[in-house]
Design an enzyme around this catalytic site. Structure first.
Site, PDB file in Angstrom:
ATOM      1  N   GLU A 162      31.655  10.995  23.592  1.00  0.00           N
ATOM      2  CA  GLU A 162      31.774  10.115  24.751  1.00  0.00           C
ATOM      3  C   GLU A 162      32.803   9.023  24.434  1.00  0.00           C
ATOM      4  O   GLU A 162      32.654   8.321  23.435  1.00  0.00           O
ATOM      5  CB  GLU A 162      30.401   9.502  25.002  1.00  0.00           C
TER       6      GLU A 162
ATOM      7  N   ASN B 105      23.179   7.882  26.823  1.00  0.00           N
ATOM      8  CA  ASN B 105      21.879   7.299  26.488  1.00  0.00           C
ATOM      9  C   ASN B 105      21.197   6.620  27.665  1.00  0.00           C
ATOM     10  O   ASN B 105      19.983   6.425  27.650  1.00  0.00           O
ATOM     11  CB  ASN B 105      22.014   6.350  25.301  1.00  0.00           C
TER      12      ASN B 105
HETATM   13  N1  3HC Z   1      25.678  20.695   9.636  1.00  0.00           N
HETATM   14  C1  3HC Z   1      26.120  21.959   9.701  1.00  0.00           C
HETATM   15  N2  3HC Z   1      25.492  22.924  10.384  1.00  0.00           N
HETATM   16  C2  3HC Z   1      24.359  22.600  11.001  1.00  0.00           C
HETATM   17  C3  3HC Z   1      23.815  21.299  10.982  1.00  0.00           C
HETATM   18  C4  3HC Z   1      24.546  20.320  10.257  1.00  0.00           C
HETATM   19  N3  3HC Z   1      24.128  19.044  10.183  1.00  0.00           N
HETATM   20  N4  3HC Z   1      22.684  21.286  11.724  1.00  0.00           N
HETATM   21  C5  3HC Z   1      22.514  22.525  12.189  1.00  0.00           C
HETATM   22  N5  3HC Z   1      23.522  23.326  11.755  1.00  0.00           N
HETATM   23  C6  3HC Z   1      23.733  24.739  12.062  1.00  0.00           C
HETATM   24  C7  3HC Z   1      22.704  25.606  11.361  1.00  0.00           C
HETATM   25  O1  3HC Z   1      23.126  25.997  10.072  1.00  0.00           O
HETATM   26  C8  3HC Z   1      22.593  26.802  12.305  1.00  0.00           C
HETATM   27  O2  3HC Z   1      23.622  27.725  12.078  1.00  0.00           O
HETATM   28  P1  3HC Z   1      23.334  29.301  12.318  1.00  0.00           P
HETATM   29  O3  3HC Z   1      22.593  29.409  13.633  1.00  0.00           O
HETATM   30  O4  3HC Z   1      24.668  29.923  12.376  1.00  0.00           O
HETATM   31  O5  3HC Z   1      22.505  29.690  11.156  1.00  0.00           O
HETATM   32  C9  3HC Z   1      22.852  26.183  13.676  1.00  0.00           C
HETATM   33  O6  3HC Z   1      23.513  24.932  13.470  1.00  0.00           O
HETATM   34  C10 3HC Z   1      21.575  25.955  14.421  1.00  0.00           C
HETATM   35  O7  3HC Z   1      20.708  25.179  13.585  1.00  0.00           O
HETATM   36  P2  3HC Z   1      19.176  25.548  13.291  1.00  0.00           P
HETATM   37  O8  3HC Z   1      19.020  27.037  13.290  1.00  0.00           O
HETATM   38  O9  3HC Z   1      18.782  24.788  12.083  1.00  0.00           O
HETATM   39  O10 3HC Z   1      18.358  24.917  14.464  1.00  0.00           O
HETATM   40  P3  3HC Z   1      18.583  24.975  16.026  1.00  0.00           P
HETATM   41  O11 3HC Z   1      19.049  26.311  16.497  1.00  0.00           O
HETATM   42  O12 3HC Z   1      17.331  24.394  16.585  1.00  0.00           O
HETATM   43  O13 3HC Z   1      19.772  23.948  16.288  1.00  0.00           O
HETATM   44  C11 3HC Z   1      20.415  21.771  16.839  1.00  0.00           C
HETATM   45  C12 3HC Z   1      19.701  22.666  15.825  1.00  0.00           C
HETATM   46  C13 3HC Z   1      21.900  22.108  16.877  1.00  0.00           C
HETATM   47  C14 3HC Z   1      20.217  20.352  16.349  1.00  0.00           C
HETATM   48  C15 3HC Z   1      19.774  22.035  18.263  1.00  0.00           C
HETATM   49  O14 3HC Z   1      18.375  21.991  18.179  1.00  0.00           O
HETATM   50  C16 3HC Z   1      20.242  21.040  19.274  1.00  0.00           C
HETATM   51  O15 3HC Z   1      21.321  21.169  19.841  1.00  0.00           O
HETATM   52  N6  3HC Z   1      19.385  20.013  19.539  1.00  0.00           N
HETATM   53  C17 3HC Z   1      19.724  18.942  20.454  1.00  0.00           C
HETATM   54  C18 3HC Z   1      20.543  17.910  19.697  1.00  0.00           C
HETATM   55  C19 3HC Z   1      21.000  16.790  20.596  1.00  0.00           C
HETATM   56  O16 3HC Z   1      20.658  16.693  21.761  1.00  0.00           O
HETATM   57  N7  3HC Z   1      21.800  15.904  20.006  1.00  0.00           N
HETATM   58  C20 3HC Z   1      22.278  14.735  20.699  1.00  0.00           C
HETATM   59  C21 3HC Z   1      21.301  13.637  20.527  1.00  0.00           C
HETATM   60  S1  3HC Z   1      21.828  12.171  21.356  1.00  0.00           S
HETATM   61  C22 3HC Z   1      22.849  11.420  20.279  1.00  0.00           C
HETATM   62  O17 3HC Z   1      23.113  11.873  19.194  1.00  0.00           O
HETATM   63  C23 3HC Z   1      23.401  10.129  20.754  1.00  0.00           C
HETATM   64  C24 3HC Z   1      22.874   8.969  19.960  1.00  0.00           C
HETATM   65  O18 3HC Z   1      23.511   7.808  20.432  1.00  0.00           O
HETATM   66  C25 3HC Z   1      21.385   8.792  20.050  1.00  0.00           C
END
Ligand code: 3HC
Length: 287
Positions: free
Chosen positions: A156, A194
């Site tokens: 953003e 947010n």
């Molecule tokens: N670094 C590298 N790779 C990562 C990682 C990281 N930190 N976190 C996850 N991954 C990779 C995993 O290795 C996995 O790869 P693969 O599928 O090829 O094996 C893939 O991403 C998916 O991870 P997981 O299998 O562990 O778990 P999920 O499928 O549940 O995905 C997630 C995790 C991407 C976090 C997903 O759950 C998601 O998109 N969640 C919502 C997150 C969100 O909304 N974020 C924004 C929050 S708001 C914000 O940040 C603003 C602030 O101001 C508050």
């Protein structure tokens, strides 16, 4: 103003979850990166987090082992804010407290070349107020990354009262050079992301506290019912309950009672149960 094409070295202030994520994507994109935090152990733990994240990206074939090694070679950790004098753009990702951000921006203003753009990763605080601590408010912009930074596609761009169009354009271009896609928000509390996300999370916490459903069913309901990857309570644990509380308090302060943080959110933060990062939030993450 130092243009996008002139950016070779990126300064990042803060080596926590957001700071190390930003440093990682900048180093992976080919920039030299200086990541600064106040204590050597914070810097070390930021570098460890980058190592772990890059290893996950190697494991799922997003990058090669050589790209990982090259990115790490471009990334330097430091506790010396003075080193950021070498930076062609700086992104601040420190704690969400206005007084601390203003102090950092005043220090950066003194250290960093006058023509360099200073960006803040703030999630809800006013860009205009942060910029007021500098003599270059026109060169201060919001660059708000999403957690986990290496995975989330969106950034953003937030324009302060004095941010020039050229600086806003640079922010979009730079985020795109990091492999991200952008949207733009005016400097209003919570911006787009947010302002909408935090009331959703807060209402999820209230629904849990008021016994509407179990935490599992609140999360399942929202995931199955609206196709989001995480329900409000697991997303709160993922972001960090302290960050959710800070953001919701800013919205409450600026926009009124409909944004008042849930009682249970205060209670969890007071108990030190901040989510994944402390091993305990709405769910348990021990082991
Ligand atoms: N670094 C590298 N790779 C990562 C990682 C990281 N930190 N976190 C996850 N991954 C990779 C995993 O290795 C996995 O790869 P693969 O599928 O090829 O094996 C893939 O991403 C998916 O991870 P997981 O299998 O562990 O778990 P999920 O499928 O549940 O995905 C997630 C995790 C991407 C976090 C997903 O759950 C998601 O998109 N969640 C919502 C997150 C969100 O909304 N974020 C924004 C929050 S708001 C914000 O940040 C603003 C602030 O101001 C508050």
């Amino acid at each position: 103003m130092r243009g996008f094409e002139e950016i070779e070295t990126v300064g990042v202030v803060g080596a926590g979850t957001m700071g190390n994520g930003i440093a990682q994507v900048a180093a992976t994109a080919g920039y030299d990166v200086l990541m600064r935090d106040i204590e050597p152990e914070y810097v070390e733990s930021g570098l460890d987090a980058v190592d772990e994240s890059l290893s996950r990206l190697v494991a799922n074939d997003t990058i090669t082992e050589t790209e990982k090694t090259d990115a790490q070679a471009r990334l330097t950790g430091t506790t010396d804010l003075g080193r950021l004098a070498e930076a062609d753009v700086v992104i601040e990702a420190a704690v969400e407290k206005m007084d601390i951000k203003q102090d950092i921006f005043a220090d950066l203003d003194a250290v960093v070349d006058d023509d360099v753009v200073l960006a803040t990763n703030t999630s809800t605080l006013s860009i205009t107020t942060i910029a007021a601590a500098t003599d270059r408010a026109q060169q201060v912009v919001g660059l708000h990354f999403m957690n986990p930074v290496p995975v989330m596609k969106g950034v953003e761009v937030v324009t302060g009262e004095k941010t020039t169009d050229a600086v806003t354009d640079l922010a979009h271009e730079f985020a795109e050079a990091l492999g991200k896609e952008t949207w733009e928000s005016d400097d209003k509390p919570g911006f787009v992301s947010n302002r909408i996300l935090m009331p959703w999370i807060n209402e999820g916490i209230r629904a849990f506290d008021e016994g509407v459903a179990t935490k599992e069913d609140i999360d399942r309901g929202m995931k199955l019912g609206t196709n989001v990857p995480m329900g409000p309570l697991e997303l709160a644990d993922h972001i960090g309950l302290d960050i959710c509380l800070d953001a919701t308090e800013t919205l409450h302060e600026e926009l009124g009672d409909r944004y008042k943080p849930a009682y249970l959110l205060h209670r969890k933060v007071d108990a030190g149960d901040l989510g994944k990062k402390t091993g305990e939030g709405f769910y348990s993450y021990e082991g």
